[in-house]
Design an enzyme around this catalytic site. Structure first.
Site, PDB file in Angstrom:
ATOM      1  N   HIS A 102      -1.114 -25.110  12.060  1.00 37.30           N
ATOM      2  CA  HIS A 102      -0.848 -26.539  11.798  1.00 37.30           C
ATOM      3  C   HIS A 102       0.342 -27.004  12.618  1.00 37.30           C
ATOM      4  CE1 HIS A 102      -3.070 -27.267   7.734  1.00 37.30           C
ATOM      5  NE2 HIS A 102      -3.836 -26.687   8.646  1.00 37.30           N
ATOM      6  N   TYR A 230       2.362 -33.811   1.333  1.00 31.81           N
ATOM      7  CA  TYR A 230       3.426 -33.784   0.324  1.00 31.81           C
ATOM      8  C   TYR A 230       3.576 -35.212  -0.171  1.00 31.81           C
ATOM      9  CZ  TYR A 230       4.924 -29.118   1.868  1.00 31.81           C
ATOM     10  OH  TYR A 230       4.983 -27.770   2.169  1.00 31.81           O
ATOM     11  N   PRO A 322       9.321 -24.123  -4.455  1.00 34.29           N
ATOM     12  CA  PRO A 322       8.296 -23.969  -3.415  1.00 34.29           C
ATOM     13  C   PRO A 322       8.094 -25.180  -2.505  1.00 34.29           C
ATOM     14  CG  PRO A 322       7.276 -24.249  -5.564  1.00 34.29           C
ATOM     15  CD  PRO A 322       8.746 -24.171  -5.803  1.00 34.29           C
ATOM     16  N   LYS A 326       9.138 -21.915   1.453  1.00 33.42           N
ATOM     17  CA  LYS A 326      10.090 -21.000   2.079  1.00 33.42           C
ATOM     18  C   LYS A 326      10.230 -19.637   1.390  1.00 33.42           C
ATOM     19  CE  LYS A 326      11.226 -23.378   5.540  1.00 33.42           C
ATOM     20  NZ  LYS A 326      10.211 -23.078   6.511  1.00 33.42           N
ATOM     21  N   TYR A 414      11.156 -26.804   8.612  1.00 32.21           N
ATOM     22  CA  TYR A 414       9.843 -26.444   8.062  1.00 32.21           C
ATOM     23  C   TYR A 414       9.192 -25.311   8.851  1.00 32.21           C
ATOM     24  CZ  TYR A 414       5.588 -27.044   5.371  1.00 32.21           C
ATOM     25  OH  TYR A 414       4.525 -26.825   4.522  1.00 32.21           O
TER      26      TYR A 414
HETATM   27  P1  RFL Z   1       7.282 -10.259  -5.093  1.00 34.65           P
HETATM   28  O1  RFL Z   1       6.105 -10.791  -4.415  1.00 34.65           O
HETATM   29  O2  RFL Z   1       7.652 -10.824  -6.422  1.00 34.65           O
HETATM   30  O3  RFL Z   1       7.068  -8.694  -5.220  1.00 34.65           O
HETATM   31  C1  RFL Z   1       7.899  -7.892  -6.025  1.00 34.65           C
HETATM   32  C2  RFL Z   1       7.114  -6.670  -6.440  1.00 34.65           C
HETATM   33  O4  RFL Z   1       7.975  -5.799  -7.162  1.00 34.65           O
HETATM   34  C3  RFL Z   1       7.281  -5.324  -8.309  1.00 34.65           C
HETATM   35  N1  RFL Z   1       8.276  -4.943  -9.330  1.00 34.65           N
HETATM   36  C4  RFL Z   1       8.600  -3.673  -9.611  1.00 34.65           C
HETATM   37  N2  RFL Z   1       8.163  -2.515  -9.110  1.00 34.65           N
HETATM   38  C5  RFL Z   1       8.697  -1.377  -9.622  1.00 34.65           C
HETATM   39  N3  RFL Z   1       9.625  -1.367 -10.617  1.00 34.65           N
HETATM   40  C6  RFL Z   1      10.089  -2.513 -11.138  1.00 34.65           C
HETATM   41  N4  RFL Z   1      11.002  -2.496 -12.099  1.00 34.65           N
HETATM   42  C7  RFL Z   1       9.586  -3.732 -10.635  1.00 34.65           C
HETATM   43  N5  RFL Z   1       9.800  -5.035 -10.909  1.00 34.65           N
HETATM   44  C8  RFL Z   1       9.011  -5.759 -10.114  1.00 34.65           C
HETATM   45  C9  RFL Z   1       6.400  -6.486  -8.734  1.00 34.65           C
HETATM   46  O5  RFL Z   1       5.317  -6.040  -9.528  1.00 34.65           O
HETATM   47  C10 RFL Z   1       5.971  -7.018  -7.374  1.00 34.65           C
HETATM   48  O6  RFL Z   1       4.777  -6.423  -6.922  1.00 34.65           O
HETATM   49  O7  RFL Z   1       8.604 -10.385  -4.175  1.00 34.65           O
HETATM   50  P2  RFL Z   1       8.735 -10.317  -2.577  1.00 34.65           P
HETATM   51  O8  RFL Z   1       7.988  -9.161  -2.011  1.00 34.65           O
HETATM   52  O9  RFL Z   1      10.187 -10.467  -2.307  1.00 34.65           O
HETATM   53  O10 RFL Z   1       7.970 -11.601  -2.038  1.00 34.65           O
HETATM   54  C11 RFL Z   1       8.459 -12.878  -2.293  1.00 34.65           C
HETATM   55  C12 RFL Z   1       7.294 -13.845  -2.475  1.00 34.65           C
HETATM   56  O11 RFL Z   1       6.306 -13.278  -3.320  1.00 34.65           O
HETATM   57  C13 RFL Z   1       7.786 -15.140  -3.085  1.00 34.65           C
HETATM   58  O12 RFL Z   1       8.954 -15.606  -2.430  1.00 34.65           O
HETATM   59  C14 RFL Z   1       6.788 -16.273  -3.037  1.00 34.65           C
HETATM   60  O13 RFL Z   1       5.522 -15.928  -3.501  1.00 34.65           O
HETATM   61  C15 RFL Z   1       7.352 -17.396  -3.897  1.00 34.65           C
HETATM   62  N6  RFL Z   1       6.314 -18.271  -4.355  1.00 34.65           N
HETATM   63  C16 RFL Z   1       5.870 -19.184  -3.478  1.00 34.65           C
HETATM   64  N7  RFL Z   1       6.453 -19.261  -2.258  1.00 34.65           N
HETATM   65  C17 RFL Z   1       6.028 -20.150  -1.373  1.00 34.65           C
HETATM   66  O14 RFL Z   1       6.560 -20.170  -0.252  1.00 34.65           O
HETATM   67  N8  RFL Z   1       4.988 -21.002  -1.719  1.00 34.65           N
HETATM   68  C18 RFL Z   1       4.359 -20.951  -2.936  1.00 34.65           C
HETATM   69  O15 RFL Z   1       3.451 -21.686  -3.205  1.00 34.65           O
HETATM   70  C19 RFL Z   1       4.803 -20.030  -3.881  1.00 34.65           C
HETATM   71  N9  RFL Z   1       4.233 -19.920  -5.097  1.00 34.65           N
HETATM   72  C20 RFL Z   1       5.766 -18.162  -5.644  1.00 34.65           C
HETATM   73  C21 RFL Z   1       4.698 -18.999  -5.987  1.00 34.65           C
HETATM   74  C22 RFL Z   1       6.245 -17.229  -6.572  1.00 34.65           C
HETATM   75  C23 RFL Z   1       5.718 -17.148  -7.849  1.00 34.65           C
HETATM   76  N10 RFL Z   1       6.318 -16.198  -8.781  1.00 34.65           N
HETATM   77  C24 RFL Z   1       7.220 -15.183  -8.328  1.00 34.65           C
HETATM   78  C25 RFL Z   1       6.270 -16.290 -10.166  1.00 34.65           C
HETATM   79  C26 RFL Z   1       4.125 -18.894  -7.243  1.00 34.65           C
HETATM   80  C27 RFL Z   1       4.612 -17.978  -8.177  1.00 34.65           C
HETATM   81  C28 RFL Z   1       3.908 -17.913  -9.515  1.00 34.65           C
HETATM   82  C1  PHB Z   2       0.483 -23.368  -0.873  1.00 33.32           C
HETATM   83  O1  PHB Z   2      -0.468 -23.550  -0.103  1.00 33.32           O
HETATM   84  O2  PHB Z   2       0.391 -22.644  -1.860  1.00 33.32           O
HETATM   85  C2  PHB Z   2       1.765 -24.081  -0.623  1.00 33.32           C
HETATM   86  C3  PHB Z   2       1.912 -24.803   0.542  1.00 33.32           C
HETATM   87  C4  PHB Z   2       3.106 -25.455   0.783  1.00 33.32           C
HETATM   88  C5  PHB Z   2       4.122 -25.384  -0.142  1.00 33.32           C
HETATM   89  C6  PHB Z   2       3.987 -24.644  -1.305  1.00 33.32           C
HETATM   90  C7  PHB Z   2       2.789 -23.987  -1.537  1.00 33.32           C
HETATM   91  O3  PHB Z   2       5.277 -26.066   0.087  1.00 33.32           O
END
Ligand code: RFL
Ligand code: PHB
Length: 419
Positions: A102, A230, A322, A326, A414
């Site tokens: 994009h 957005y 989110p 980032k 971004y």
């Molecule tokens: P993760 O992906 O949370 O992975 C951490 C892993 O550690 C495991 N864990 C353990 N393992 C062993 N012993 C323990 N005591 C442990 N405690 C935890 C967990 O099971 C897991 O597998 O962290 P990581 O790798 O740093 O990655 C970061 C990203 O996942 C995160 O920043 C993003 O997903 C944030 N996030 C979003 N970011 C975006 O940019 N756009 C989004 O739309 C978006 N949606 C989200 C999200 C994070 C969410 N969380 C954490 C609740 C939506 C959700 C629901």
């Molecule tokens: C997503 O596609 O899940 C998404 C995209 C942009 C954002 C957050 C989430 O800022």
């Protein structure tokens, strides 16, 4: 510890290289590896794969099963730096084939929209490819390389993190085990054990919790627009995103105490239509949701990101709301810094990168925190917002619409600040 290896490396770099290639072995009832990584999310998997390709051994400990991890729907926008790291990890082929590049995004308010041109303002782009698929590709790369990931581990405890001989104990299938290592890397997300292992008096925390959440829906429908929208509206924020040509991801700002089950699909689509410009809602194709969840919004940082031989990466150290997409990308920049620092140490005997890790990572994360906070503040409705606050948002959106300089600032942030 650093001084010891530094001295050793100066006189015996070939031996260090050889040490870097040793397989984990049993010793005194424990397994030994160079780097013990806690968490098999994108951070942990990416780091273990990158280290492996440089001959540095790691073991990953994960609390959940692989199926559980692959069932999570999270981020969808990858910065170019993240895509490069996936290539460097040998896991970028499917992303290249299936990801959408994009060159811009739409910002909507007052029933109209304008475009932020990433190509023009930042000479870069982002790639739309879900975190679930990133994780799937990294699992495949680790499996192909014979990487060691232990799933369903319990009671992970980090011991002697500030000594030259840290270890991690845990239980798997009821059996206690221990890993001795040079370094422990906490990639275990916001609720993991790693950050909490660092004593409270050593850490400083910074937090802002937002008074709303995001209700997210994944649906097997074509995206409403070729680029993300957005949308700021009087009824609250909305985001139109996508995964592929027949998989859409939509979000609505909602009260944090709501239950996703209280939202029927019809209610979700009706509300989304009210929050995006008519030109888009007229095009919206609705269908049954295949996932529906509510995520809280929080800005959080802990400093420092290193304590002795324990390093924190990704959500274990920081959370962003989110709105700027980032979270995952910031996790990747931490991995970039730590991976290069470890290669510098194991290959050249130079601990300088490890010493600088926390400061370097934090400097970039704070800028990302600022951007995510700004975008969140600009586009959401706040329960205690005054008429003045609302006019300030409107004025800032109008300025963004008309100012090439303001668009450039958004675009640069971004697509991702340089590492
Ligand atoms: P993760 O992906 O949370 O992975 C951490 C892993 O550690 C495991 N864990 C353990 N393992 C062993 N012993 C323990 N005591 C442990 N405690 C935890 C967990 O099971 C897991 O597998 O962290 P990581 O790798 O740093 O990655 C970061 C990203 O996942 C995160 O920043 C993003 O997903 C944030 N996030 C979003 N970011 C975006 O940019 N756009 C989004 O739309 C978006 N949606 C989200 C999200 C994070 C969410 N969380 C954490 C609740 C939506 C959700 C629901
Ligand atoms: C997503 O596609 O899940 C998404 C995209 C942009 C954002 C957050 C989430 O800022």
């Amino acid at each position: 510890m650093f001084e010891f290896y530094h001295m050793m490396a100066k006189s015996a770099i070939p031996e260090l290289r050889c040490f870097a290639r040793l397989r984990p072995h049993k010793s005194e009832g424990s397994v030994r590896t160079q780097v013990c990584i806690i968490g098999a999310g994108p951070s942990g998997l990416l780091l273990s794969q990158l280290l492996h390709l440089k001959g540095i051994e790691s073991i990953v400990l994960e609390r959940q099963t692989q199926e559980h991890i692959l069932g999570r729907i999270r981020a969808g926008v990858l910065e170019r730096g993240f895509v490069s790291l996936m290539h460097e990890a040998g896991a970028g082929a499917r992303l290249d084939k299936e990801g959408f590049v994009h060159d811009g995004t739409m910002i909507a308010y007052d029933n109209r929209s304008f475009r932020i041109d990433f190509a023009k303002h930042a000479k870069s782009s982002v790639t739309i490819y879900g975190q679930t698929e990133v994780t799937r590709d990294l699992f495949a790369a680790r499996a192909a390389a014979g990487g060691k990931i232990l799933f369903s581990v319990e009671d992970v405890t980090i011991e002697d993190a500030t000594s030259a001989t840290p270890s991690v104990s845990f239980a798997q299938a009821g059996q206690g085990q221990r890993i001795d290592c040079d370094y422990v890397v906490g990639c275990d997300g916001f609720h993991g054990v790693s950050r909490r292992t660092i004593p409270a008096e050593v850490r400083t925390e910074f937090e802002k919790v937002y008074p709303f959440g995001w209700l997210g829906v994944l649906s097997q429908t074509p995206p409403v627009s070729t680029e993300l929208i957005y949308a700021s509206s009087a009824r609250g924020f909305a985001l139109c995103s996508m995964r592929n040509e027949n998989l859409s991801r939509y979000y609505l700002q909602c009260p944090i105490d709501q239950n996703p089950d209280d939202w029927t699909d019809d209610a979700f689509w009706d509300e989304l239509k009210r929050r995006i410009p008519e030109a888009a809602s007229d095009q919206l194709i609705t269908g049954a949701s295949i996932e529906k969840s509510i995520a809280p919004l929080r800005s959080y940082m802990t400093e420092p990101m290193r304590w002795g031989n324990l390093f924190l990466c990704g959500d274990a150290a920081h959370i962003v709301p989110p709105t700027g997409a980032k979270g995952l990308n910031t996790a990747a920049s931490d991995i970039h810094y730590l991976y290069h620092a470890m290669v510098q140490f194991y290959h050249d005997g130079d601990a300088g990168g490890l010493e600088a890790y926390s400061q370097k990572a934090l400097a970039r994360v704070w800028k990302t925190e600022r951007f995510s906070w700004w975008m969140t503040s600009l586009l959401h409705r706040f329960p205690d917002q005054s008429a003045f606050d609302h006019r300030m948002q409107q004025a800032e959106l109008a300025f963004l619409e008309s100012s090439s300089g303001a668009q450039k600032v958004l675009a640069e942030n971004y697509v991702g600040l340089p590492y």
